[in-house]
Design an enzyme around this catalytic site. Structure first.
Site, PDB file in Angstrom:
ATOM      1  N   GLY A 177      38.772  71.415  48.047  1.00 48.14           N
ATOM      2  CA  GLY A 177      40.018  71.171  47.348  1.00 48.14           C
ATOM      3  C   GLY A 177      40.225  69.706  47.076  1.00 48.14           C
ATOM      4  N   GLY A 181      40.030  67.771  50.547  1.00 45.28           N
ATOM      5  CA  GLY A 181      38.936  67.953  51.473  1.00 45.28           C
ATOM      6  C   GLY A 181      38.316  69.319  51.342  1.00 45.28           C
ATOM      7  N   ASP A 199      52.028  75.938  43.986  1.00 53.50           N
ATOM      8  CA  ASP A 199      50.657  75.981  43.462  1.00 53.50           C
ATOM      9  C   ASP A 199      50.070  77.382  43.582  1.00 53.50           C
ATOM     10  OD1 ASP A 199      48.474  74.875  42.205  1.00 53.50           O
ATOM     11  OD2 ASP A 199      47.563  74.081  44.021  1.00 53.50           O
TER      12      ASP A 199
END
Length: 778
Positions: free
Chosen positions: A505, A508, A620
Site C-alpha cells: 500500500g 508499506g 477509502d
C-alpha cells in the site's frame, strides 16, 4: 349438494357485498368542488350520512394528520391514514378539494391525496361504509380509499392480490410498523415480520394459485373469506358469521403486535355510543409469532398475558412504555473477554443455562462428549454468544438471536454467554489492593521521585524531547486499547524475515506470517514510510479499529512499537481481495455470491457509521480494501485514512483523502464531509460487483461505456440492462433492484444518498427501491 349450496351462498353474499362497497352517491351528503377543511377551525372533518365515519384532520401528538375514523367512542378509531410515515402537519395546513383533486397544503407544499390520472373529479363523498370516494360529472367512480388500505379493512372492503395491510408502530403511532399481511400474487394470504425474515408466522391460506384471489370482509355478516371471483366454488371462510344486525360496523385490523383481529362496533341506544367487541384473533398465543420480541429477546405467555424478556446479560434497546410488548429487542450490557489469536478469555464470561427454545441457524456444529465441553468451547470462542447441547452435538450461535421463546421443557440444553458474576467481586478486591499498593509506594518513594524528576528533566529534556513526545503519544494508544503486543523480532521470525509479501500500500507492505508452528496465520502490515507519515498512519488505524469488532471488518489482533518501527498484526484473509476476484480471475463469482459480498460490505459500513461509540468514516472503500476470508466472507480493511467523528457530530472538515474513481464529489468542493462519502464509494463498488468490471475501463467497443457509473444510468434509463450483464447467470428483477440501489448511492448531492441502514434494507429486499434520478447534476 348442501355444502355446494352453502359455498355458493357465501360467494353470492361476498360478491354482492363487494359490488355494493361503493354505493351510489347521496346528493344530500355530497362534497362539492371548492370545499376545504382545517385542523383547528370548523369544518375540521366531513362525515358520512349516518355520522358513523369522519374524514378530515385529527390531532396526533403535537400535529395533525388526515385520517378516516370511526366516531362515537372517545377520539374515535383510526381505519385509514394519509402518508402515515410522514410527519404530522401544523395547525396552518388546509385540505382543499379544488381543480378536480383533493390536496393537502402545508407551508408552500402541496400533496395530492386523491385524484384520477386523466379525469377531474366533480364531487366527493364519505360513504356509510367508511369508504371515501371521488366522482366525475356522471357520478362514475374515479378514486376510493378502499383501494389503498393501511392496517385495516372494513365491511365490504376487498384486499386485492398484491395489496397488503401494514401494522401501526404502536397504539398511539399510526406510522408503518413491522408486521405485514399480504395477499400475494401467488394466491397466498400470509403474515410476516418484515425486518426479521421472509418466513410467515400465519398462513399461507389460499383458494387457488392465481393472481385474482381476494380477501373480503362481509359488511352484513362480518365474515372474513378468501375468494376466487372467476370460480364461485373456490371460497375459504376464515371466520364464521357474527350477526345480521343492520348498522353494525365490522373492522379487521392488523395490530401493532402482529395479530390480525376482527372487531364489531355496535351502537348502544342508551349511551348513544358505539361499543367495540373483539370477535376473532388469528393468533391465540403471540409468542407463536416468530421474532415477536426482536433481537436477543424471548417471549413468555401466561393466563392470556404476553411479555418480552431479555436473555441474561442484555437490556432492552429502548423503553417503549406505550407498548405492552417490546418488539425492538435487546442489546449487550457487558463487554466480553479479550480475544487473542481467535480465543477469548473465558474467565470474563459465564455460560448461563436458560429454558429458551430457538430456531436460529448455528454457524458451527460439532460432536461433543458432554455439555461441559460444549459450554467451554463456546466460552473460549470469540464468535460464540450462545450454544445448545442436544444428542451429543454442540451447536454455536452468533448474535443477534431472533427466534426465541420460553420453554418449560426441551430435550436441548441452551446456554447464553453472559458476564461472570465473580468479576465485580474480583474487580473490587483488585481495586482495593491496587489502591493500597499505590498509596504505600507514593508515601515511601515520593521524595525519591521528586528528586529524580528534576535530574531527569535537566538531563534528557533537550536530547530526548522528540523520542519522549512519540512515546507519550503511543502510550496513550496502548492504554486506550487492549491488544496483543509483539516484539519486532517475534514478527520478523513469524514472517520469515518479511519474505512472503501479500500486497503493498501507500504506507508499506503486508506480509504473511504464522505462529504456533504454523497452526495460526496472520497478516503483518509493516509501515515503511518516514516517521511522521508512518506514525500518522499507525495512529489512524489504531484509533479507527482498536475498539471495533464485527464479522465484516478485518480484525486487528495486535501491534509492535519499537523505536521508529510500527507494525500491525491482522487476521489473515486467505482468499485475497475483492479486486483480484472481480478483475483478475478468468471466472467471475456467480450472482448469489456477488450479492452476498455486497451485503457483507454494506453491513460492515453500517457498523462503522452507526454501531460504534463514535461514527467512523472509512474514506477509502474500494475493492482493493475488501478482503475475503476462508468462507468467502467479505471484510473491510485498511483504516489508515479513516476519520472519526464525535458521538454527536455528523460532518467534519478534513483534507481530501481516498482513491480517485471512488471519491464522492464533495471531496473536491472543499465542504464538510459526512458518512455519505462512504455511501458514494460503496455505490461505485456495488456497480463493479454486479457488472464485474472496473468503474473506469478504456479501449472499449462502446466509447460511452468507459465510465461505468454514467453508462449504467444510461442503460437503466433506456431500459437496456442487457448491455450491462448477461441474463443467463443473473436474475433480471434482482439485478435491476441492486442497480437502482447503486444509482441512489452515487448521487452527486449527499442528501439524496440514503443512509447505509436503508441501503442495506433495500439490498435485502425489505424496502422498495424508488426510481433513482440521474446521479450527476451536469
Amino acid at each position: 349438494m348442501a355444502s355446494l349450496t352453502a359455498v355458493f351462498w357465501i360467494f353470492f353474499l361476498v360478491t354482492v357485498t363487494s359490488e355494493t362497497a361503493v354505493a351510489q352517491p347521496d346528493d344530500l351528503n355530497m362534497i362539492p368542488l371548492g370545499s376545504s377543511l382545517f385542523p383547528v377551525t370548523q369544518p375540521t372533518a366531513w362525515y358520512s350520512r349516518s355520522k358513523r365515519f369522519a374524514f378530515g384532520f385529527f390531532q396526533t401528538g403535537e400535529g395533525y394528520k388526515v385520517e378516516i375514523r370511526i366516531v362515537g367512542s372517545g377520539n374515535g378509531i383510526t381505519v385509514w391514514t394519509f402518508n402515515r410515515d410522514e410527519p404530522a402537519v401544523s395547525s396552518n395546513a388546509t385540505l382543499d378539494f379544488v381543480n378536480g383533486k383533493l390536496q393537502l397544503k402545508h407551508g408552500n407544499q402541496y400533496q395530492t391525496i386523491a385524484d384520477h390520472p386523466s379525469k377531474s373529479a366533480l364531487s366527493a363523498c364519505l360513504l356509510d361504509s367508511g369508504n371515501f370516494v371521488l366522482y366525475d360529472e356522471n357520478h362514475a367512480l374515479l378514486w376510493q380509499s378502499f383501494e389503498f388500505p393501511t392496517d385495516t379493512i372494513l365491511g365490504g372492503q376487498i384486499l386485492y392480490s398484491g395489496k397488503e395491510l401494514i401494522s401501526s408502530l404502536s397504539q398511539d403511532d399510526q406510522s408503518s410498523g413491522l408486521f405485514h399481511l399480504k395477499m400475494e400474487y401467488s394466491g397466498n394470504l400470509v403474515a410476516y415480520r418484515v425486518d426479521v425474515t421472509s418466513e410467515t408466522y400465519w398462513g399461507p391460506f389460499n383458494v387457488s394459485y392465481s393472481n385474482n384471489s381476494q380477501l373480503i370482509l362481509d359488511n352484513f355478516t362480518g365474515t372474513l373469506s378468501l375468494i376466487e371471483p372467476s370460480d364461485s366454488s373456490l371460497v375459504q371462510v376464515l371466520t364464521s358469521a357474527i350477526s345480521r344486525i343492520r348498522g353494525n360496523i365490522y373492522r379487521a385490523t392488523l395490530g401493532y403486535d402482529g395479530n390480525f383481529r376482527l372487531y364489531t362496533h355496535s351502537f348502544d341506544a342508551v349511551t348513544l355510543q358505539f361499543k367495540m367487541r373483539t370477535e376473532w384473533e388469528a393468533i391465540d398465543d403471540l409468542c407463536d409469532i416468530k421474532g415477536i420480541c426482536g433481537f436477543n429477546s424471548y417471549c413468555t405467555s401466561k393466563d392470556m398475558e404476553w411479555n418480552c424478556s431479555c436473555i441474561p446479560g442484555f437490556n432492552f434497546i429502548r423503553d417503549l412504555s406505550s407498548l405492552s410488548i417490546n418488539i425492538y429487542g435487546c442489546e449487550k450490557n457487558f463487554t466480553g473477554g479479550m480475544c487473542i489469536n481467535g480465543k477469548e478469555d473465558a474467565a470474563r464470561n459465564s455460560m448461563t443455562p436458560v429454558s429458551i427454545l430457538g430456531e436460529d441457524r448455528p454457524y458451527f456444529q460439532e460432536y461433543q462428549g458432554n455439555q461441559d465441553d460444549c459450554m467451554k468451547s463456546c466460552s473460549e470462542d470469540c464468535d460464540c454468544d450462545a450454544a445448545t447441547y442436544s444428542d451429543l452435538h454442540c451447536s454455536r450461535y452468533r448474535l443477534p438471536l431472533m427466534y426465541l421463546r420460553n420453554a418449560t421443557f426441551t430435550l436441548s440444553i441452551a446456554f447464553i454467554k453472559s458476564p461472570n458474576p465473580q468479576n465485580d467481586h474480583l474487580k473490587k478486591e483488585v481495586s482495593w489492593l491496587t489502591f493500597f499498593a499505590m498509596s504505600l509506594s507514593f508515601v515511601t518513594y515520593s521524595s525519591v521521585v521528586l528528586a529524580c524528576f528534576g535530574i531527569f528533566m535537566f538531563k534528557f529534556h533537550v536530547l530526548k524531547y522528540k523520542k519522549l513526545l512519540l512515546q507519550t503519544r503511543t502510550t496513550g494508544l496502548i492504554k486506550e486499547f487492549t491488544l496483543q503486543t509483539y516484539t519486532y523480532n517475534e514478527l520478523k521470525k513469524a514472517t520469515k524475515g518479511f519474505r512472503q509479501e501479500l500486497g503493498k500500500g501507500a504506507f508499506g507492505a503486508v506480509h504473511r506470517g504464522s505462529f504456533d508452528k504454523g497452526k495460526s496465520f496472520v497478516a503483518v502490515k509493516r509501515l515503511e514510510k518516514v516517521v511522521e507519515e508512518g506514525e500518522r498512519e499507525f495512529r489512524a488505524e489504531m484509533r479507527a479499529i482498536g475498539r471495533t469488532r464485527h464479522r465484516n471488518l478485518v480484525q486487528l489482533l495486535g501491534y509492535c512499537i519499537e523505536g521508529p518501527k510500527r507494525l500491525l498484526v491482522y487476521e489473515l484473509m486467505v482468499n485475497g481481495s475483492l479486486a483480484d476476484l472481480l478483475f483478475k480471475g478468468r471466472l467471475h463469482p456467480n450472482w448469489n455470491d456477488r450479492v452476498q459480498i455486497a451485503l457483507d460490505i454494506a453491513r460492515g459500513i453500517l457498523y462503522l457509521h452507526e454501531g460504534c461509540e463514535a461514527p467512523i468514516i472509512h474514506c477509502d472503500i474500494k475493492p482493493q480494501n475488501i478482503l475475503l476470508d476462508q468462507f468467502w466472507t467479505a471484510k473491510i480493511s485498511d483504516f489508515g485514512l479513516a476519520k472519526l467523528l464525535m458521538p454527536d457530530q455528523t460532518r467534519t472538515d478534513t483534507g481530501a483523502r481516498g482513491t480517485r474513481g471512488y471519491m464522492a464529489p464533495e471531496w473536491n468542493k472543499n465542504i464538510p464531509i459526512s458518512v455519505k462519502v462512504d455511501v458514494y464509494s460503496f455505490g461505485i463498488v456495488l456497480l463493479e460487483i454486479i457488472c464485474c468490471r472496473r468503474n473506469l475501463q478504456v479501449n472499449l467497443a462502446i466509447p460511452e461505456a468507459t465510465l461505468l457509473s454514467g453508462w449504467a444510468y444510461q442503460c437503466f434509463a433506456a431500459k437496456e440492462l442487457d448491455k450491462l450483464v448477461s441474463w443467463e447467470e443473473v436474475d433480471k428483477t434482482a439485478f435491476e433492484r441492486v442497480l437502482k440501489v447503486a444509482l441512489w448511492c452515487i448521487q452527486d448531492e449527499p442528501a439524496l444518498r440514503f443512509p447505509m441502514k436503508i441501503v442495506l434494507r433495500m439490498l435485502e429486499g425489505l424496502v422498495d427501491v424508488p426510481i433513482p434520478p440521474c446521479p450527476s447534476d451536469e
